[in-house]
Design an enzyme around this catalytic site. Structure first.
Site, PDB file in Angstrom:
ATOM      1  N   GLU A  53       0.816  -1.220   0.000  1.00  0.00           N
ATOM      2  CA  GLU A  53       0.000   0.000   0.000  1.00  0.00           C
ATOM      3  C   GLU A  53       0.846   1.265   0.000  1.00  0.00           C
ATOM      4  OE1 GLU A  53      -0.807  -2.639   1.917  1.00  0.00           O
ATOM      5  OE2 GLU A  53      -2.847  -3.171   1.308  1.00  0.00           O
ATOM      6  N   HIS A  75     -10.610  -4.441  10.653  1.00  0.00           N
ATOM      7  CA  HIS A  75     -11.314  -4.386   9.371  1.00  0.00           C
ATOM      8  C   HIS A  75     -12.648  -3.661   9.463  1.00  0.00           C
ATOM      9  CE1 HIS A  75      -8.371  -7.234   7.952  1.00  0.00           C
ATOM     10  NE2 HIS A  75      -8.908  -7.223   6.751  1.00  0.00           N
TER      11      HIS A  75
END
Lengths: 326, 356
Positions: A60, A129
Site C-alpha cells: 500500500e 477491518h
C-alpha cells in the site's frame, strides 16, 4: 435516469473518466483480473487493458506513493485501497507527500490523485477491518475527503474527484455497494465537491451526517415522523471542503442539531461541525448539539458488543428527542 | 586553494585518465567547475546558517559533490531527478539557479519554492527536479511513479532517485524496487552511501551490503567510487543509456563520505565517528582534490586556472547569498496560498474564517 447499484455507479464513473482522459489509470490490489475485491472495477480490464487497469502487489505504501509520483509527473491516477483499513500503511504518502507537495513546492506541483475504496464498519469483521477512517484525511490541509451515500452521489462525486487537481480520499460505504438508486445519465453528470445535499427537509431538528450514516438518519427520521417530529437530514457528501453555509442554514431553520457519524467521537468530523456551529450560529441554538458516533472503543467482534458500539436509529431518535427536550 | 588538500593516493596517471573514462578535457573542466561551485556554495550556506540567516535543519553535501556532478551531468534536461533532504547541490546540478536555491534556504519569496519549502523541500518543475523530501525513503515510491509515467507515456527518459544509505532499510524502498522490477520502469535508484545514517554506522543496523538489496528483485546492482567524479560519470553514462533503452531499473551504490555533520546541529566528529577518521577521508578522498590531481597529471589544468575557477565558484555562491538576502520575506497573505491546487466556489477548505 437509470436505476443502478452504488457499485455500478462507481464503475460507470471510472469508465467514463477513463474514456474521457487517457491520463487516468486505476491501480490497486485485485482491480484487474479479479474485477476488484468489491467488483467495482468489473470489466474495466477488458476495455482499457493492463496498462491502465493495474493489479498492484500488496504494497500500500509503495503503490500509493507510485500514484503520487505519477501525478506529479502529469498523470491522473486512481489508487484503489482494497479497504481504507489498509491505507494506514500508506498514510505517510497521502499526508506527507500528496497533501503537502503543492504547498511545499510553492504551487509548482499539483497532485491530481484519487485514493478510493471502502470505508466504515461492516459486519463482525473486528477491530482492524471495521472502522471509519475519514478523520485522518480531513485533518490535514491539502486533502479533500468525499463520502457518498447514494449511487447518484457516488457517480457524480467520483467524476468530480478524478477531475480535481488535488488529492482526494474518496471513501465508499463498504455496506452500500449493493444499494440501488436513480442515477442521472450522461458524461456531464458531475457533482461539485463541497456541496451538501438536503436528503430530507424537516422543521423540528436537524440530523447532520455523511456517508453511509445518511441511511440511518433517514430511518431515524421515519421513526421520529411517527411521533410527530419532523427531522431534517443534511448529507454533507464531502467533509472537506465542508458546506458550512448548508450547516448554518439548517441550524437557523431548526435550532436543534444532532451529528451522526460512524467514526469515533474524539476529534471527529462531528467535533469540527459542532465547533463551527457554536462559533457561527450560537444564537440560533435552542439546545446543545449532541453527537451520535461509534463508541470510543476499537470495534469488538462479539455481535452484541458490536451492536452496542455502532450508532443505530434508536440512539439517533433518542438524541433528537433530547435536543427537543422531549 | 588553501582548504583543498593534495591527494597523495592519486599520482599522475600516465595512461591518461580522461581517455580511460571517455571524458573530454572540456567536460572534465566543467565537472571541476561544478564541484567547486557545490563546495563553495555549501560553505556559504554553512556560514549563513551560523549567522542565523538560514533556519531549521540544513544538511550539507560537502565531501559528496562528485555524486551531484557526475550523475546529473549525464542526464538530459527532460530526465527527472528526485532526492531526499541533502539536495542543494543536486537541485543546482539539475538546473535550478543557485540564487533560487539559496533564497529558498533563507525562506525568501525568491526561493524556488517561494520560501515555503526550505532546505529540505527544493522543487523545480521546469528543471524536472521533483524534490527535496524530508522523510527518509518517502521519495522512493514517488520516483517509481515517475518511472511509471515515463513508461505509460512511452517517453525515452529516465528518473534518477537519490537516497542515503539508511533508506535501504525502509519498507517503501523494497516495495518500490519490487514494482519497478515487475513493470520494468526506467528508474535508477542511487544510494549515496556516506557510511552513516545520521549517527548510526550502516553496518551496525544492516545485515547485508547495499548492492545485495536489489538481488531479491533481480535488479542489477553496481557500486562505484563516488569520490572519483570521472568514474561516477562514466558509470552513469553507460548505465543511463541502458535504462533509457528499456533495460529496466538499476540500483547503484555511490560510495562516498560526508565531511560535515549530519545536519548543522550535529558535530562533525567526536561521538559516532572519530576526528581521525574524518581527517583521513578529507585527506584521501576529497573529490575535488582527486579530480584536481587527475587534471594536473593530464596537463589540462594548472594552479592558476584552478584558482580562477575557484574564485568564480566563490563569486556565484556569494551572489546567491546576496540575492537571498535582498529577496523579501513572503507576504503574510502567502500563508494560505498553494495549499490547494484547485478551489471552487463551493464549501470551505480552510478554517481561518474565510469562505473559500
Amino acid at each position: 435516469m437509470a436505476t443502478m447499484t452504488y457499485r455500478d455507479a462507481l464503475n460507470e464513473a471510472l469508465r467514463e473518466e477513463m474514456d474521457r482522459d487517457p491520463d487516468v489509470f486505476l491501480m490497486g490490489e485485485e482491480v484487474a483480473e479479479y474485477d476488484g475485491a468489491y467488483k467495482v472495477s468489473k470489466g474495466l480490464l477488458d476495455v482499457f487493458g493492463d496498462q491502465r487497469i493495474v493489479d498492484a502487489p500488496i504494497s500500500e505504501l509503495g503503490f500509493a506513493g507510485l500514484g503520487v509520483g505519477a501525478a506529479m509527473a502529469g498523470l491522473r491516477p486512481v489508487i484503489e485501497f482494497m479497504t481504507f483499513n489498509f491505507a494506514y500503511l500508506a498514510i505517510d504518502q497521502i499526508i506527507n507527500n500528496a497533501s503537502k507537495l503543492c504547498y511545499m513546492s510553492g504551487g509548482q506541483f499539483k497532485v491530481p490523485i484519487t485514493f478510493r475504496g471502502p470505508n466504515g464498519p461492516a459486519l463482525q469483521l473486528g477491530a482492524q477491518h471495521s472502522q471509519a477512517c475519514e478523520t485522518y484525511y480531513l485533518h490535514a490541509p491539502g486533502c479533500k475527503v468525499v463520502t457518498p451515500a447514494t449511487p447518484a452521489d457516488a457517480k457524480g462525486l467520483l467524476k468530480a474527484s478524478i477531475r480535481d487537481d488535488d488529492p482526494v480520499a474518496f471513501m465508499e460505504g463498504e455496506l452500500l455497494y449493493n444499494f440501488k438508486g436513480e442515477v442521472p445519465e450522461g458524461d456531464d453528470f458531475v457533482i461539485p465537491l463541497g456541496v451538501a445535499d438536503l436528503k430530507r427537509p424537516g422543521s423540528d431538528v436537524s440530523i447532520i451526517t455523511h456517508g453511509k450514516m445518511v441511511h440511518l438518519a433517514l430511518q431515524a427520521s421515519d421513526k421520529l415522523e411517527g411521533e410527530g417530529i419532523k427531522a431534517e437530514v443534511l448529507d454533507l457528501r464531502t467533509v472537506r471542503p465542508l458546506d458550512v453555509e448548508a450547516i448554518l442554514e439548517t441550524v437557523q431553520k431548526t435550532n436543534r442539531v444532532v451529528y451522526l457519524e460512524e467514526s469515533w467521537p474524539y476529534a471527529g468530523t462531528g467535533a469540527q461541525v459542532v465547533s463551527i456551529i457554536q462559533e457561527e450560529a450560537f444564537d440560533h441554538l435552542d439546545a446543545p448539539v449532541l453527537r451520535v458516533p461509534q463508541a470510543d472503543v476499537p470495534m469488538p467482534y462479539a455481535k452484541n458488543l458490536e451492536a452496542l458500539a455502532k450508532p443505530n436509529a434508536a440512539r439517533v431518535v433518542e438524541a433528537c428527542k433530547k435536543v427537543l427536550y422531549r | 586553494m588553501a582548504k583543498i588538500k593534495a591527494n597523495k593516493s592519486s599520482a599522475a596517471n600516465k595512461e591518461g585518465v580522461l581517455a580511460r573514462h571517455g571524458v573530454s578535457g572540456k567536460l572534465a573542466l566543467e565537472l571541476m567547475q561544478d564541484m567547486l561551485l557545490y563546495r563553495r556554495y555549501e560553505e556559504k550556506a554553512e556560514e549563513s546558517y551560523a549567522i542565523g540567516k538560514i533556519g531549521g535543519f540544513c544538511h550539507l553535501h560537502i565531501g559528496q559533490e562528485a555524486g551531484a556532478a557526475g550523475v546529473i551531468k549525464v542526464l538530459q534536461p527532460e530526465d527527472y531527478v528526485i532526492s531526499a533532504y541533502r539536495s542543494h547541490t543536486q537541485a543546482i546540478a539539475k538546473g535550478i539557479s543557485p540564487n533560487a536555491v539559496m533564497a529558498e534556504l533563507y525562506g525568501r519569496v525568491g526561493g524556488v519554492s517561494k520560501g515555503k519549502g526550505g532546505s529540505m523541500h527544493l522543487f523545480g518543475r521546469d528543471a524536472r527536479f521533483l524534490g527535496g523530501h524530508g522523510i527518509v525513503g518517502g521519495q522512493v515510491p514517488l520516483a517509481t511513479g515517475i518511472g511509471w509515467k515515463i513508461k505509460y507515456s512511452g517517453e525515452s527518459l529516465v528518473c534518477v532517485c537519490f537516497m542515503g544509505d539508511a533508506t535501504v532499510n525502509q519498507g517503501g524502498f523494497h516495495e518500490s524496487l519490487n514494482m519497478a522490477a515487475v513493470w520494468e520502469l526506467p528508474v535508477i535508484y542511487v544510494v549515496e552511501n556516506n557510511e552513516y545514517g545520521m549517527g548510526t554506522a550502516f553496518d551496525r543496523v544492516s545485515k547485508t551490503e547495499i548492492s545485495m538489496r536489489s538481488v531479491p528483485f533481480d535488479i542489477p546492482a553496481s557500486s562505484v567510487n563516488g569520490q572519483d567524479v570521472l568514474s561516477t560519470f562514466e558509470h552513469f553514462r553507460n548505465l543511463t543509456e541502458e535504462v533509457r533503452a528499456g533495460g529496466g531499473p538499476r540500483l547503484v551504490e555511490l560510495r562516498t563520505y560526508r565531511f560535515r555533520g549530519h545536519s548543522m546541529s550535529d558535530p562533525v566528529s567526536g561521538t559516532y565517528r572519530s576526528t581521525e577518521e574524518v581527517e583521513r577521508h578529507k585527506e584521501e578522498s576529497d573529490p575535488i582534490a582527486i579530480l584536481r590531481d587527475q587534471l594536473f597529471a593530464e596537463g589540462i589544468l594548472d594552479q592558476d586556472t584552478l584558482e580562477g575557477m575557484d574564485a568564480k565558484a566563490k563569486t556565484i555562491a556569494a551572489e546567491a547569498a546576496d540575492f537571498a538576502d535582498e529577496s523579501p520575506l513572503p507576504e503574510p497573505g502567502a500563508l494560505y496560498e498553494d495549499v490547494w491546487g484547485e478551489t471552487n466556489a463551493h464549501g470551505r477548505l480552510f478554517f481561518d474564517g474565510r469562505r473559500t
